[in-house]
Scaffold this motif. Structure first.
Motif, PDB file in Angstrom:
ATOM      1  N   HIS A  48       2.989  15.694  -7.364  1.00  5.18           N
ATOM      2  CA  HIS A  48       1.917  14.782  -6.764  1.00  5.18           C
ATOM      3  C   HIS A  48       1.378  13.326  -6.620  1.00  5.18           C
ATOM      4  O   HIS A  48       2.236  12.619  -7.379  1.00  5.18           O
ATOM      5  N   CYS A  49       0.675  12.745  -6.112  1.00  4.58           N
ATOM      6  CA  CYS A  49       0.210  11.493  -5.882  1.00  4.58           C
ATOM      7  C   CYS A  49      -0.502  10.846  -6.869  1.00  4.58           C
ATOM      8  O   CYS A  49      -1.156   9.867  -6.730  1.00  4.58           O
ATOM      9  N   GLY A  50      -0.912  10.958  -8.216  1.00  6.52           N
ATOM     10  CA  GLY A  50      -1.381  10.500  -9.484  1.00  6.52           C
ATOM     11  C   GLY A  50      -0.541  11.399 -10.567  1.00  6.52           C
ATOM     12  O   GLY A  50      -0.552  12.221 -11.078  1.00  6.52           O
ATOM     13  N   VAL A  51      -1.707  11.279 -11.945  1.00  9.76           N
ATOM     14  CA  VAL A  51      -1.395  11.725 -12.818  1.00  9.76           C
ATOM     15  C   VAL A  51      -2.370  13.492 -13.324  1.00  9.76           C
ATOM     16  O   VAL A  51      -3.815  13.346 -12.495  1.00  9.76           O
ATOM     17  N   ILE A  52      -1.840  14.293 -13.542  1.00 11.46           N
ATOM     18  CA  ILE A  52      -2.040  15.483 -13.388  1.00 11.46           C
ATOM     19  C   ILE A  52      -2.686  15.911 -14.845  1.00 11.46           C
ATOM     20  O   ILE A  52      -2.085  15.259 -16.155  1.00 11.46           O
ATOM     21  N   LYS A  53      -3.821  16.515 -14.533  1.00 12.26           N
ATOM     22  CA  LYS A  53      -4.378  17.076 -15.989  1.00 12.26           C
ATOM     23  C   LYS A  53      -5.190  18.135 -14.954  1.00 12.26           C
ATOM     24  O   LYS A  53      -5.861  18.518 -14.472  1.00 12.26           O
ATOM     25  N   ASN A  54      -5.038  19.370 -16.523  1.00  9.58           N
ATOM     26  CA  ASN A  54      -5.682  20.648 -15.824  1.00  9.58           C
ATOM     27  C   ASN A  54      -5.199  21.036 -14.227  1.00  9.58           C
ATOM     28  O   ASN A  54      -6.190  21.660 -13.628  1.00  9.58           O
ATOM     29  N   GLN A  55      -4.411  21.162 -14.445  1.00  9.59           N
ATOM     30  CA  GLN A  55      -3.315  21.346 -12.938  1.00  9.59           C
ATOM     31  C   GLN A  55      -4.096  20.438 -11.624  1.00  9.59           C
ATOM     32  O   GLN A  55      -3.604  20.792 -10.382  1.00  9.59           O
ATOM     33  N   GLU A  56      -4.636  19.401 -11.927  1.00 15.65           N
ATOM     34  CA  GLU A  56      -5.224  18.022 -11.045  1.00 15.65           C
ATOM     35  C   GLU A  56      -5.025  17.619 -10.786  1.00 15.65           C
ATOM     36  O   GLU A  56      -5.091  17.381 -12.283  1.00 15.65           O
ATOM     37  N   VAL A  57      -5.596  16.023  -9.659  1.00 16.47           N
ATOM     38  CA  VAL A  57      -4.696  15.562  -9.854  1.00 16.47           C
ATOM     39  C   VAL A  57      -5.443  14.205 -10.435  1.00 16.47           C
ATOM     40  O   VAL A  57      -7.563  14.794  -9.938  1.00 16.47           O
ATOM     41  N   ALA A  58      -5.738  13.804 -11.863  1.00 18.63           N
ATOM     42  CA  ALA A  58      -6.845  12.877 -11.786  1.00 18.63           C
ATOM     43  C   ALA A  58      -7.631  11.209 -11.537  1.00 18.63           C
ATOM     44  O   ALA A  58      -6.315  10.963 -11.753  1.00 18.63           O
ATOM     45  N   ASN A  59      -8.491  11.612 -10.654  1.00 13.13           N
ATOM     46  CA  ASN A  59      -8.599  10.660  -9.438  1.00 13.13           C
ATOM     47  C   ASN A  59      -8.240   8.917 -10.124  1.00 13.13           C
ATOM     48  O   ASN A  59      -6.758   8.099 -10.439  1.00 13.13           O
ATOM     49  N   ASP A  60      -9.295   8.943 -11.264  1.00 12.03           N
ATOM     50  CA  ASP A  60      -9.702   7.760 -12.239  1.00 12.03           C
ATOM     51  C   ASP A  60      -8.188   6.935 -12.430  1.00 12.03           C
ATOM     52  O   ASP A  60      -8.458   5.826 -12.852  1.00 12.03           O
ATOM     53  N   GLU A  61      -8.142   8.439 -13.831  1.00  8.13           N
ATOM     54  CA  GLU A  61      -6.969   7.448 -14.372  1.00  8.13           C
ATOM     55  C   GLU A  61      -5.634   7.346 -13.750  1.00  8.13           C
ATOM     56  O   GLU A  61      -4.744   6.576 -14.150  1.00  8.13           O
ATOM     57  N   THR A  62      -5.098   7.392 -12.399  1.00  6.56           N
ATOM     58  CA  THR A  62      -4.583   7.549 -11.501  1.00  6.56           C
ATOM     59  C   THR A  62      -4.636   6.017 -11.150  1.00  6.56           C
ATOM     60  O   THR A  62      -3.941   4.530 -10.729  1.00  6.56           O
ATOM     61  N   LEU A  63      -6.016   5.335 -10.811  1.00  3.85           N
ATOM     62  CA  LEU A  63      -6.012   3.984 -10.663  1.00  3.85           C
ATOM     63  C   LEU A  63      -5.493   2.718 -10.955  1.00  3.85           C
ATOM     64  O   LEU A  63      -4.615   2.162 -10.414  1.00  3.85           O
TER      65      LEU A  63
END
Length: 320
Positions: free
Chosen positions: A125-140
């Protein structure tokens, strides 16, 4: 007086009244570089395309420059992947080394670095994963780090492709803070959750371990939403914007160009390329004519730049 449109469709006359022309100057060649390779390897689902080693990539860039192709965009395949895609911002990452190598062997070609985590994460996936979802702000912040490392390595343009909210703002701030205020951003501003990316998944080994990317890529049903996405990226500092894929979204390209007048790119993605080339291999289409028609349609829709795997072949045929 009777108007006869056929008067302008004779050989020669047809050429001088043509409204739209595609030239080599319009094209950007996507290149895959794989740090595990010592020699280039064919991509089965993309006829005529290769994964490159660092050395073969440098030679390819030299050849493209000689053919007059003005720019390349780099996609990296890392040997080791992890949960946070650290290879994307590693100063010795594969794209960083590739940018350095191209700069050593060419003089004018523009090096664009694709900027995303998906090719470097173990989950795809295109970012950091938290709870099986991409964590937008942690990825920035990670995208900001990647942009700085790419610019430091010699990339002329960074091209964020992950469709994270506010990615352009985070990247612009990071670049400016590190003294790269003149490095432009080409944002994948309107990137759709498309089935046409299939061959790319093989080429870049960027398939995902669970779910899909519809949570952050756009719904193919939505066109007006693309204007919101593009506007936000422009407000955050994008210098150029992109619509991806191209042919299924010609209406979106035209809307974006008419609305903003910005330098606008369109990506003729792997599936668009492969379906034409695959049909040509089988004799179902005249591949050269079909590809020319496809690229013309993208230019006619308003694209100033076209990312296409056919760039090298187009340049060769133009020189001939």
């Amino acid at each position: 007086m009777m108007r006869r449109m056929r008067r302008l469709r004779k050989p020669g006359i047809r050429r001088i009244v043509a409204e739209t022309r595609v030239s080599t100057d319009d094209l950007i060649m996507p290149l895959f570089v794989d740090e595990r390779l010592e020699s280039p390897a064919k991509i089965g689902s993309m006829p005529g395309q290769l994964r490159h080693s660092l050395e073969s990539l440098a030679k390819e860039a030299e050849e493209l420059e000689e053919l007059g192709v003005p720019a390349v965009i780099l996609f990296g395949i890392q040997e080791e992947k992890d949960e946070v895609g650290s290879g994307a911002y590693d100063p010795r990452g594969i794209v960083q080394r590739a940018a350095e190598r191209i700069k050593e062997t060419t003089s004018d070609i523009v090096v664009i670095a694709d900027l995303c985590l998906c090719e470097y994460t173990s989950h795809g996936h295109c970012g950091v994963i938290k709870n099986q979802e991409v964590a937008n702000d942690e990825t920035l912040p990670l995208l900001g780090k990647a942009a700085v490392s790419q610019a430091r390595a010699g990339a002329d343009v960074v091209a964020p492709s992950g469709m994270m909210d506010h990615m352009v703002g985070a990247i612009r701030e990071a670049l400016d803070d590190e003294g790269f205020g003149d490095t432009p951003i080409l944002s994948y501003a309107a990137k759709y959750a498309s089935s046409f990316y299939g061959p790319f998944r093989e080429a870049a080994e960027s398939g995902y371990a669970f779910g899909d990317r519809s949570g952050y890529q756009m719904d193919p049903a939505n066109a007006l939403e693309a204007l919101w996405e593009v506007r936000l990226d422009i407000e955050e500092g994008a210098d150029m914007i992109m619509v991806k894929p191209a042919m299924p979204y010609l209406d979106v390209i035209r809307m974006v160009k008419d609305e903003f007048g910005m330098p606008t790119a369109a990506y003729q993605v792997s599936g668009e390329y492969s379906m034409i080339m695959g049909a040509a291999e089988r004799g179902w289409l005249d591949g050269e004519r079909a590809m020319g028609e496809a690229l013309t349609s993208i230019k006619r829709a308003g694209a100033d730049m076209i990312l296409t795997y056919y760039a090298k072949e187009f340049a060769k045929k133009t020189q001939e």
